[in-house]
Design an enzyme around this catalytic site. Structure first.
Site, PDB file in Angstrom:
ATOM      1  N   LYS A 190       0.863  -1.258   0.106  1.00 19.29           N
ATOM      2  CA  LYS A 190      -0.010  -0.003  -0.018  1.00 19.29           C
ATOM      3  C   LYS A 190       1.144   1.335   0.030  1.00 19.29           C
ATOM      4  O   LYS A 190       1.858   1.258   0.001  1.00 19.29           O
ATOM      5  CB  LYS A 190      -1.132  -0.067   1.252  1.00 19.29           C
ATOM      6  CG  LYS A 190      -1.967  -1.283   1.126  1.00 19.29           C
ATOM      7  CD  LYS A 190      -3.131  -1.004   0.122  1.00 19.29           C
ATOM      8  CE  LYS A 190      -3.691  -2.298  -0.509  1.00 19.29           C
ATOM      9  NZ  LYS A 190      -4.543  -3.161   0.677  1.00 19.29           N
TER      10      LYS A 190
HETATM   11  C1  PLP Z   1      -5.593  -4.147   0.888  1.00 21.28           C
HETATM   12  C2  PLP Z   1      -6.925  -3.600   0.878  1.00 21.28           C
HETATM   13  C3  PLP Z   1      -7.774  -4.201   1.972  1.00 21.28           C
HETATM   14  C4  PLP Z   1      -7.284  -4.939   3.452  1.00 21.28           C
HETATM   15  O1  PLP Z   1      -6.261  -4.326   4.010  1.00 21.28           O
HETATM   16  P1  PLP Z   1      -5.327  -5.225   4.735  1.00 21.28           P
HETATM   17  O2  PLP Z   1      -4.600  -4.208   5.563  1.00 21.28           O
HETATM   18  O3  PLP Z   1      -4.609  -6.264   4.024  1.00 21.28           O
HETATM   19  O4  PLP Z   1      -6.226  -6.160   5.705  1.00 21.28           O
HETATM   20  C5  PLP Z   1      -9.083  -4.060   2.148  1.00 21.28           C
HETATM   21  N1  PLP Z   1      -9.699  -3.489   0.941  1.00 21.28           N
HETATM   22  C6  PLP Z   1      -8.824  -3.058  -0.454  1.00 21.28           C
HETATM   23  C7  PLP Z   1      -9.592  -2.499  -1.243  1.00 21.28           C
HETATM   24  C8  PLP Z   1      -7.634  -3.343  -0.233  1.00 21.28           C
HETATM   25  O5  PLP Z   1      -7.054  -3.301  -1.288  1.00 21.28           O
END
Ligand code: PLP
Length: 392
Positions: A190
């Site tokens: 991210k």
């Molecule tokens: C990465 C992601 C999540 C979940 O995040 P985590 O920190 O991995 O639990 C939720 N929604 C979207 C659209 C994502 O890309």
């Protein structure tokens, strides 16, 4: 377009975290401090994050999924309730609804933005709908104005899945305080990362308090206060909570990443503009819709193939890019195509025609702050070369 790019150079990874000396020093400091789990660093990260996005409360968690789960817990989601989510997302957005025995009601997305379609939301509303979870796909803000209006009329919550949206600007402000809850992710790929981690933001004092309690076993005081010299040993369990707290190790990373967030975003925008410039006029490709480029987090660069112009399909296109040394990904395999959602809810591919069609032609190109100019040129050269070679 530079013609001196060789496809024999090292592989261009799809994603790479921007971790430097500062992050390493920050983590070492925590290791040497003797306090590894939730403590001062986590509290500092919450304070700085809340100030950055302009939210009243920020609760640091061990994932973005945990943030979504706690938001639904805080509104008291119950069995047989419904929550509207886009079909074009990661499973986390919908699975949290199923934790409660409630029903994720999938809706289609807008073909241009790949964000949840407000008209489809309107059609999916029922007497059981308790919340809407829009996703800011790739870092482009969803149409919160229309979604909030629908939610307000029905008296239900908006919980933003902002896993891609730090920093995304909407209506002149950063995403983080526009809705009842905003849920961020700091997963390794991210825009800022703590390895694994998440943040729940809300302006509501009672919601924030409930989320804090449920994030740590339903205990009404956190460990940091319990074990401080002036604290007391006493605590009370007021609900069967979860174990979702963020460690100080992760928060130390997050604090450094947050201070770099602007620079990293600006570099991703530069990359997006270079891709747009090189591919925007080419009939083989459709570049992402982006509105105001300054408002976009540019977490993803979702290129779409004009398949009629190709002799190969998307997955062969990905193989060709890999053969040219480029890592890519696909965002997303729509939820209704996965076995679980298909079998549980009886979905067919054509139930969400936009998600289905766009999925088949989407390729996410590498876009991260550590990319070198040469790597960017290599991606562009590989995309153009593949288009030329496999033109219909
Ligand atoms: C990465 C992601 C999540 C979940 O995040 P985590 O920190 O991995 O639990 C939720 N929604 C979207 C659209 C994502 O890309």
């Amino acid at each position: 377009m530079s013609t001196d790019v060789s496809f024999d150079e090292p592989f261009v990874a799809f994603a790479r975290p921007d971790i430097g000396r500062e992050e390493i020093d920050a983590v070492r400091e925590v290791l040497e401090s003797g306090w590894l789990t939730t403590g001062e660093r986590a509290h500092d990260f919450e304070r700085e994050f809340a100030a950055f996005v302009g939210a009243r409360h920020a609760v640091a968690l061990n994932s973005g999924t945990a943030a979504l789960h706690l938001a639904l817990e805080a509104i008291g989601l119950g069995r047989d309730d419904e929550v509207i989510v886009p079909a074009y997302t990661f499973t986390a957005t919908a699975e949290v609804v199923l934790y409660f025995g409630a029903k994720p009601v999938l809706v289609d997305v807008d073909a241009r933005t790949l964000n949840i379609d407000p008209a489809a939301v309107e059609r999916a509303m029922s007497a059981r709908t308790r919340a809407i979870i829009p996703v800011h796909f790739g870092g482009l803000a969803a149409d919160l104005e229309r979604i909030s209006a629908i939610a307000r009329r029905a008296g239900i919550a908006v919980i933003e899945d902002a896993a891609h949206a730090i920093p995304t600007r909407y209506g002149g402000r950063l995403i983080g305080s526009a809705s009842d809850f905003t849920c961020f992710s700091f997963y390794a790929t991210k825009t800022i990362t703590t390895g694994e981690g998440g943040m729940l933001c809300t302006d509501d004092d009672a919601h924030a308090e409930r989320c804090r309690i449920m994030a740590l076993h339903g205990i009404n005081r956190d460990a940091w206060k319990r074990y401080r010299a002036e604290g007391s040993w006493f605590y009370e369990v007021v609900a069967p909570g979860f174990k979702y707290n963020m460690t100080d190790l992760a928060a130390a990373l997050g604090l450094v990443q947050l201070r770099k967030v602007r620079r990293m975003r600006d570099r991703r925008q530069e990359i997006a503009m270079l891709y747009n410039g090189a591919l925007g006029q080419n009939a083989h490709y459709e570049i992402p819709s982006f509105g105001d480029p300054e408002a976009h987090a540019w977490h993803l660069y979702p290129l779409r193939l004009n398949l009629a112009r190709f002799r190969i399909d998307r997955s062969q296109f990905i193989d060709e890019l890999r053969a040219r040394g480029i890592g890519t990904s696909v965002h997303f395999i729509p939820l209704h195509l996965h076995p679980f959602y298909r079998e549980r809810f009886g979905y067919r591919p054509e139930d969400f025609p936009v998600s289905f069609a766009e999925y088949q032609r989407e390729v996410s190109l590498p876009i991260y702050s550590l990319m070198t100019d040469r790597e960017i040129q290599k991606v562009i050269a590989a995309v153009l070369d593949t288009g030329r070679q496999f033109s219909a």
